[in-house]
Design a protein around this motif. Structure first.
Motif, mmCIF file in Angstrom:
data_model
loop_
_atom_site.group_PDB
_atom_site.id
_atom_site.type_symbol
_atom_site.label_atom_id
_atom_site.label_comp_id
_atom_site.label_asym_id
_atom_site.label_seq_id
_atom_site.Cartn_x
_atom_site.Cartn_y
_atom_site.Cartn_z
ATOM 1 N N GLY A 24 -2.979 -11.219 -12.412
ATOM 2 C CA GLY A 24 -4.058 -11.606 -11.349
ATOM 3 C C GLY A 24 -3.477 -12.104 -10.306
ATOM 4 O O GLY A 24 -1.947 -12.237 -10.161
ATOM 5 N N GLU A 25 -3.953 -12.468 -9.323
ATOM 6 C CA GLU A 25 -3.515 -13.230 -7.737
ATOM 7 C C GLU A 25 -3.735 -14.925 -8.117
ATOM 8 O O GLU A 25 -4.917 -15.119 -8.244
ATOM 9 C CB GLU A 25 -4.250 -12.737 -6.718
ATOM 10 N N TYR A 26 -2.715 -15.668 -7.923
ATOM 11 C CA TYR A 26 -2.697 -16.920 -7.843
ATOM 12 C C TYR A 26 -2.412 -17.580 -6.625
ATOM 13 O O TYR A 26 -1.444 -17.390 -5.990
ATOM 14 C CB TYR A 26 -1.949 -17.772 -9.140
ATOM 15 N N TRP A 27 -3.197 -18.603 -5.964
ATOM 16 C CA TRP A 27 -2.909 -19.185 -4.893
ATOM 17 C C TRP A 27 -2.351 -20.807 -5.092
ATOM 18 O O TRP A 27 -2.237 -21.559 -4.045
ATOM 19 C CB TRP A 27 -4.395 -19.137 -3.887
ATOM 20 N N THR A 28 -2.210 -21.028 -6.052
ATOM 21 C CA THR A 28 -1.758 -22.493 -6.396
ATOM 22 C C THR A 28 -0.042 -22.418 -5.859
ATOM 23 O O THR A 28 0.382 -21.535 -5.915
ATOM 24 C CB THR A 28 -1.469 -22.708 -7.953
ATOM 25 N N ALA A 29 0.162 -23.585 -5.352
ATOM 26 C CA ALA A 29 1.354 -23.683 -4.705
ATOM 27 C C ALA A 29 2.443 -23.655 -5.640
ATOM 28 O O ALA A 29 2.286 -23.893 -7.048
ATOM 29 C CB ALA A 29 1.509 -25.162 -3.955
ATOM 30 N N ALA A 30 3.818 -22.913 -5.390
ATOM 31 C CA ALA A 30 4.560 -22.637 -6.481
ATOM 32 C C ALA A 30 6.081 -22.475 -5.841
ATOM 33 O O ALA A 30 5.942 -22.308 -4.560
ATOM 34 C CB ALA A 30 4.478 -21.545 -7.231
ATOM 35 N N THR A 31 6.954 -22.779 -6.484
ATOM 36 C CA THR A 31 8.543 -22.338 -5.989
ATOM 37 C C THR A 31 9.209 -21.759 -6.859
ATOM 38 O O THR A 31 8.923 -21.657 -8.233
ATOM 39 C CB THR A 31 9.283 -23.941 -5.721
ATOM 40 N N GLY A 83 0.823 -1.185 -0.012
ATOM 41 C CA GLY A 83 0.003 -0.129 0.179
ATOM 42 C C GLY A 83 0.764 1.360 -0.064
ATOM 43 O O GLY A 83 0.259 2.335 -0.335
ATOM 44 N N GLN A 84 2.234 1.056 0.325
ATOM 45 C CA GLN A 84 3.046 2.299 0.562
ATOM 46 C C GLN A 84 3.899 2.399 -0.863
ATOM 47 O O GLN A 84 4.409 3.569 -1.266
ATOM 48 C CB GLN A 84 3.853 2.063 1.523
ATOM 49 N N TRP A 85 3.566 1.604 -1.884
ATOM 50 C CA TRP A 85 4.487 1.533 -3.101
ATOM 51 C C TRP A 85 3.779 2.672 -4.052
ATOM 52 O O TRP A 85 2.631 2.220 -4.159
ATOM 53 C CB TRP A 85 4.784 0.294 -3.488
ATOM 54 N N THR A 86 4.358 3.120 -4.907
ATOM 55 C CA THR A 86 3.857 3.664 -6.068
ATOM 56 C C THR A 86 4.646 3.589 -7.362
ATOM 57 O O THR A 86 4.133 4.177 -8.391
ATOM 58 C CB THR A 86 3.996 5.462 -5.638
ATOM 59 N N GLY A 87 5.548 2.776 -7.405
ATOM 60 C CA GLY A 87 6.480 2.872 -8.443
ATOM 61 C C GLY A 87 6.454 1.441 -9.150
ATOM 62 O O GLY A 87 5.458 0.749 -9.406
ATOM 63 N N GLY A 88 7.495 0.930 -9.224
ATOM 64 C CA GLY A 88 7.906 -0.543 -9.934
ATOM 65 C C GLY A 88 7.458 -1.665 -9.232
ATOM 66 O O GLY A 88 6.491 -2.579 -9.787
ATOM 67 N N LEU A 89 7.337 -1.704 -7.882
ATOM 68 C CA LEU A 89 6.766 -2.966 -7.231
ATOM 69 C C LEU A 89 5.472 -2.886 -7.291
ATOM 70 O O LEU A 89 4.821 -3.954 -7.437
ATOM 71 C CB LEU A 89 7.444 -2.740 -5.747
ATOM 72 N N LYS A 90 4.714 -1.808 -7.165
ATOM 73 C CA LYS A 90 3.479 -1.538 -7.186
ATOM 74 C C LYS A 90 2.918 -1.885 -8.511
ATOM 75 O O LYS A 90 1.956 -2.673 -8.826
ATOM 76 C CB LYS A 90 2.942 -0.036 -7.109
ATOM 77 N N ARG A 91 3.712 -1.764 -9.592
ATOM 78 C CA ARG A 91 3.048 -1.895 -11.141
ATOM 79 C C ARG A 91 3.282 -3.572 -11.192
ATOM 80 O O ARG A 91 2.441 -4.110 -11.793
ATOM 81 C CB ARG A 91 4.086 -1.514 -12.002
ATOM 82 N N LEU A 92 4.438 -4.093 -10.635
ATOM 83 C CA LEU A 92 4.491 -5.459 -10.890
ATOM 84 C C LEU A 92 3.321 -6.113 -9.967
ATOM 85 O O LEU A 92 2.945 -7.376 -10.626
ATOM 86 C CB LEU A 92 5.924 -6.054 -10.259
ATOM 87 N N VAL A 93 2.813 -5.646 -8.934
ATOM 88 C CA VAL A 93 2.015 -6.268 -8.083
ATOM 89 C C VAL A 93 0.543 -6.120 -9.019
ATOM 90 O O VAL A 93 -0.288 -7.061 -9.169
ATOM 91 C CB VAL A 93 1.673 -5.809 -6.748
ATOM 92 N N GLU A 94 0.313 -4.963 -9.429
ATOM 93 C CA GLU A 94 -0.844 -4.671 -10.098
ATOM 94 C C GLU A 94 -1.242 -5.147 -11.411
ATOM 95 O O GLU A 94 -2.302 -5.552 -11.940
ATOM 96 C CB GLU A 94 -1.380 -2.832 -9.962
ATOM 97 N N GLU A 95 -0.210 -4.890 -12.120
ATOM 98 C CA GLU A 95 -0.087 -5.307 -13.538
ATOM 99 C C GLU A 95 0.307 -6.817 -13.754
ATOM 100 O O GLU A 95 0.184 -7.410 -15.065
ATOM 101 C CB GLU A 95 0.680 -4.541 -14.489
ATOM 102 N N GLY A 96 0.836 -7.528 -12.699
ATOM 103 C CA GLY A 96 1.586 -8.724 -13.183
ATOM 104 C C GLY A 96 0.487 -10.031 -12.621
ATOM 105 O O GLY A 96 -0.393 -9.975 -12.116
ATOM 106 N N ALA A 97 0.993 -11.093 -12.515
ATOM 107 C CA ALA A 97 0.784 -12.245 -12.053
ATOM 108 C C ALA A 97 1.463 -12.614 -10.650
ATOM 109 O O ALA A 97 2.762 -12.753 -10.646
ATOM 110 C CB ALA A 97 0.915 -13.506 -12.769
#
Length: 594
Positions: A548-555, A75-89
């Protein structure tokens, strides 16, 4: 309007038309022709479809970034980390399955798609039985390191101990050699593991010499030489790391309980970058002695180091034209400041939160640069971490939990005392830590001496904080058992490199590697099979990725095979899997015009 093809006979005759449709053509149906002779237009359309690849693969690692940091701080991010969370998987249920949660091991796992039992990087360093000495995971007796900007460095490093090729190597090999491989980090083991055995610019920082470094195995890159000469790290001498966020935005106490700051720093922000003696150590241009070793340690622990790596990455994109030529290029960057800060101040600190807030800005600038030079949608980004971190035991004890430090300095004396009644010839040990190596021939004798072996195991399990001791033969051949902790140790066992005995600490007990009677030089560590060390984020964004957000187990071993699927190449290891849920269809993954 074109009449639909209904009969099987017409379908067979209209194969060329269907191939054109599959390639994205929605035009009028072509004249039916034999399946063995598709039109030139159809052939070129199929080739274009098969050639759809990202122009650049960007693999980012944030050293020591626990998975819960994303949930806590996004919630405090406004740049690249925010973009990766919002636009990424975002794979929210990702964790390493092994116990050796260390930097060298994690980077090798991310880059190869294999676990340490296969890639062979079992720790940051281990006892080499042939050389009869401790070795680091990248130390290469045949290599010679070279410092940039005319600074002399020592040693020799390469990826020769990595037992399988990296994704970057396979991409280059299977793509016909057009791929350029560029990696940066503060740590040799991070930059080297991301690249593998070869690369065009594999660069790390030698904190002792204050030099950006490579080795003759990889060769010096002119653009790095130019940038390191024009922008020496000592330019940051005299600056101050101050809090970026408002005071109310920080979640924890200003002074982290149990923290052990670098020399020259206090327990709370702001932190000056002036070395140990601020009055005596001045910039060379002012006639002083120049920055000292403590300054370089401070610099690596600060966000200034991450910002420098971000600029180096941008420089590589410009100088080498990464993602702007034929083929698919590879850029790997491991940001290390969070690890240095986390070791010193622990996960519940203003410093950890601030490093991430500033890294968010650094990554925002890097992604914006890639948008401009490579084209938004033409590159794919994967970001993860090599491990998490143990809460500072003194801090955890405040909650009432059973927490503390496992004093590894007690290991050797306890083993030697336990074996005294059995008259074993001395020395009985070659190296004693969390992994225990006996002197040649001793462990073979112990395995057939049940009473002596039991005495050793009991002595070790009486060390405060030790939950259990495992023997090498319990971990060989990767046995599946009802114990996930045993399985985690087995996933990291590599015959010939791993030890003879392995200490498993209790939860919230950290390993103290300090010599007997010496003060600890760090606030906390990592390297256990518990989720605070194993759980890390996995974020994918860009070419071919379905957000999107994915809850399947991953490594993190899943990252390399997923990138390989996007690039149309095949890897050997079977430990990782393709994260297919987050992949778009081939048509949707076509590169954007640029």
């Amino acid at each position: 309007m074109v009449r639909r093809i209904r009969s099987l006979r017409q379908i067979a005759c209209g194969l060329a038309a269907l191939l054109a449709l599959a390639a994205g053509s929605a035009g009028a149906q072509t004249k039916p022709q034999a399946a063995a002779a598709p039109s030139a237009h159809t052939r070129s359309a199929v080739v274009r479809q098969a050639a759809a690849r990202p122009k650049l693969v960007v693999l980012l690692v944030v050293d020591q970034m626990r998975g819960d940091y994303v949930e806590k701080f996004q919630g405090q991010w406004t740049g690249g980390l925010k973009r990766l969370v919002e636009e990424g998987a975002w794979f929210r249920n990702a964790a390493y399955p092994y116990a050796a949660t260390e930097t060298c091991v994690g980077h090798a796992t991310i880059s190869t798609g294999a676990f340490p039992a296969m890639h062979g990087m079992v720790a940051n360093e281990w006892w080499d039985r042939e050389q009869a000495r401790q070795v680091t995971c990248t130390a290469d007796p045949q290599a010679k390191n070279t410092g940039y900007a005319g600074i002399a460095v020592k040693g020799g490093d390469s990826g020769w101990r990595l037992a399988v090729p990296s994704f970057a190597e396979e991409l280059r090999f299977q793509s016909g050699g057009a791929t350029r491989v560029v990696t940066f980090s503060l740590k040799a083991r991070a930059a080297i593991d991301l690249a593998g055995h070869r690369g065009d610019a594999v660069t790390w920082f030698d904190g002792g010499a204050g030099a950006w470094t490579t080795s003759n195995v990889y060769g010096a890159a002119p653009f790095v030489e130019e940038y390191a000469t024009a922008h020496p790290v000592k330019e940051d001498y005299g600056k101050t790391w101050a809090a970026l966020l408002p005071a109310a935005a920080y979640l924890y106490d200003e002074k982290a309980t149990g923290a052990v700051p670098p020399d020259g720093w206090g327990a709370a922000l702001p932190h000056p970058l002036r070395g140990v003696d601020r009055s005596a150590v001045t910039l060379e241009k002012d006639g002083g002695a120049g920055p000292d070793r403590a300054f370089y340690q401070q610099w690596q622990t600060s966000p200034y180091a991450d910002a420098y790596l971000g600029r180096l990455a941008e420089q590589a994109v410009d100088a080498l034209g990464l993602g702007q030529r034929g083929g698919t290029d590879f850029l790997g960057v491991s940001f290390s400041a969070l690890d240095f800060a986390g070791h010193a101040f622990g996960p519940r600190s203003h410093e950890v939160q601030d490093v991430l807030a500033r890294l968010d800005g650094t990554l925002g600038a890097l992604l914006a640069h890639l948008d401009k030079k490579v084209g938004r949608g033409n590159y794919v980004v994967a970001i993860s971490a090599d491990h998490g971190v143990v809460p500072i035991p003194e801090d955890m004890a405040w909650t009432g939990a059973d927490a503390g430090w496992v004093k590894l300095a007690e290991v050797a004396p306890r083993i030697e005392k336990a074996l005294e009644p059995f008259h074993y010839p001395k020395p009985v040990l070659a190296s004693a830590g969390s992994d225990i190596y006996f002197a040649p021939g001793v462990y073979e004798r112990l395995k057939s001496d049940a009473a002596a072996l039991q005495a050793v195991l009991q002595a070790l399990e009486q060390i405060p904080g030790v939950a259990r001791v495992y023997r090498a033969e319990e971990l060989q051949d990767h046995p599946a058992s009802a114990s996930p902790l045993r399985n985690a140790l087995a996933a990291g066992y590599f015959a010939g490199r791993s030890g003879d005995l392995f200490l498993l600490p209790k939860p919230y007990w950290a390993m103290d590697y300090s010599a007997a009677g010496a003060a600890r030089r760090y606030g906390t560590v990592h390297g256990t099979p518990y989720l605070y060390d194993q759980r890390v984020p996995i974020l994918l964004m860009g070419f071919g990725i379905r957000p999107g957000e994915y809850w399947t187990a991953a490594t993190p071993a899943d990252i390399a095979p997923t990138l390989a699927a996007l690039c149309g190449i095949t890897l050997a290891p079977r430990d990782g899997r393709v994260l297919a849920d987050a992949l778009q269809s081939a048509a949707a993954a076509k590169p954007a015009p640029h």
